[in-house]
Design an enzyme around this catalytic site. Structure first.
Site, PDB file in Angstrom:
ATOM      1  N   SER A   1      44.577  20.840  36.662  1.00 58.75           N
ATOM      2  CA  SER A   1      43.535  21.745  36.174  1.00 58.75           C
ATOM      3  C   SER A   1      42.318  20.954  35.725  1.00 58.75           C
ATOM      4  CB  SER A   1      44.064  22.559  34.989  1.00 58.75           C
ATOM      5  OG  SER A   1      43.034  23.324  34.385  1.00 58.75           O
TER       6      SER A   1
ATOM      7  N   TYR B   1      47.250  23.026  26.302  1.00 56.67           N
ATOM      8  CA  TYR B   1      47.354  23.168  27.758  1.00 56.67           C
ATOM      9  C   TYR B   1      46.605  22.044  28.460  1.00 56.67           C
ATOM     10  CZ  TYR B   1      46.248  25.154  32.388  1.00 56.67           C
ATOM     11  OH  TYR B   1      46.072  25.351  33.742  1.00 56.67           O
TER      12      TYR B   1
END
Length: 246
Positions: free
Chosen positions: A136, A149
């Site tokens: 990501s 995250y």
């Protein structure tokens, strides 16, 4: 012979799109997920629609004790492994609940890294193969809005880079994919900026191209490469007072 594509986390929107994309190109597909028997309708749809072999495999990413048996059940090893395992989690919950934070960290970094490491060893022994990890842009720099995250994705990105470096002369290629925002069930309810948001099918297409062209790091929407370059360039004394994305 067309490589079999193993999709880890096949129940996710991206995982399912990847399965359809490679099946449409004639690849046999193996779908790995929890409660695999409950995914029979999706398996049959892919098999009938694309006229390829599609198999189901039980896989719990967090069950490390079952990992060796799961990987060794594939003989030979799949030619392409795509890891779509991940969870967004909730930043506020992760800050307050260590168990929730640990689950986010394990699901986005530990579990993907451990399974790809085992498949890397199998592919290295065979002398060929491709490993694809979906990371990501959140891992490019930690931000207050999602740093639990993001930190896990940063770890996964670093892992993929190191693995690619280690396997550079073995015939095994490693691809890092950074989708940016993706319109999926995981982001449902979020106010996503349209020009920066990809569909799962676009992520699958980017993965297929990256595998074919042996790309190393792929930003699904190229604009994200420039955006994250700028964000990484902000000096820390300034960056720590910002709330980018909040």
């Amino acid at each position: 012979m067309t490589d079999t594509v193993l999709v880890l986390g096949a129940r996710s929107d991206i995982g399912l799109a990847v399965a359809h994309r490679f099946a449409a190109a004639g690849h046999p597909v193996a779908l790995a997920l929890r409660d695999a028997a409950g995914f029979e309708a999706a398996r049959a749809d892919i098999a009938i629609r694309h006229d390829v072999s599609v198999t189901l495999h039980d896989y719990d990413a967090l069950d490390t004790e079952a990992l060796a048996g799961f990987v060794d059940s594939f003989e030979p090893a799949p030619g392409i492994v795509v890891c779509a395992v991940g969870t967004m989690g909730d930043q506020a919950t992760s800050e307050a609940d260590p168990a929730a934070a640990a689950r986010v960290m394990r699901t986005n970094y530990e579990a993907p890294a451990l399974v790809l490491e085992r498949f890397a060893a199998r592919m290295e022994a065979q002398g060929h193969g491709t490993l694809v990890g979906i990371s990501s842009v959140a891992g490019d720099r930690g931000r207050a809005v999602n740093y639990v995250y993001g930190s896990a994705k940063a770890g996964f990105t670093a892992y993929l880079s190191g693995l690619r470096n280690r396997l550079s002369d073995t015939g095994v290629h490693v691809v890092t994919v950074k989708p940016g925002f993706v319109d999926t069930r995981m982001t449902e309810g979020m106010d996503l900026p349209g020009p920066l948001t990809a569909r799962p099918e676009a992520v699958a297409e980017a993965i297929a191209r990256a595998v074919a062209r042996e790309r190393s790091v792929v930003y699904v929407k190229p604009v994200w490469r420039a955006i994250m370059m700028l964000i990484r360039a902000i000096p820390e004394p300034i960056f720590r007072r910002t709330r980018i994305g909040s």
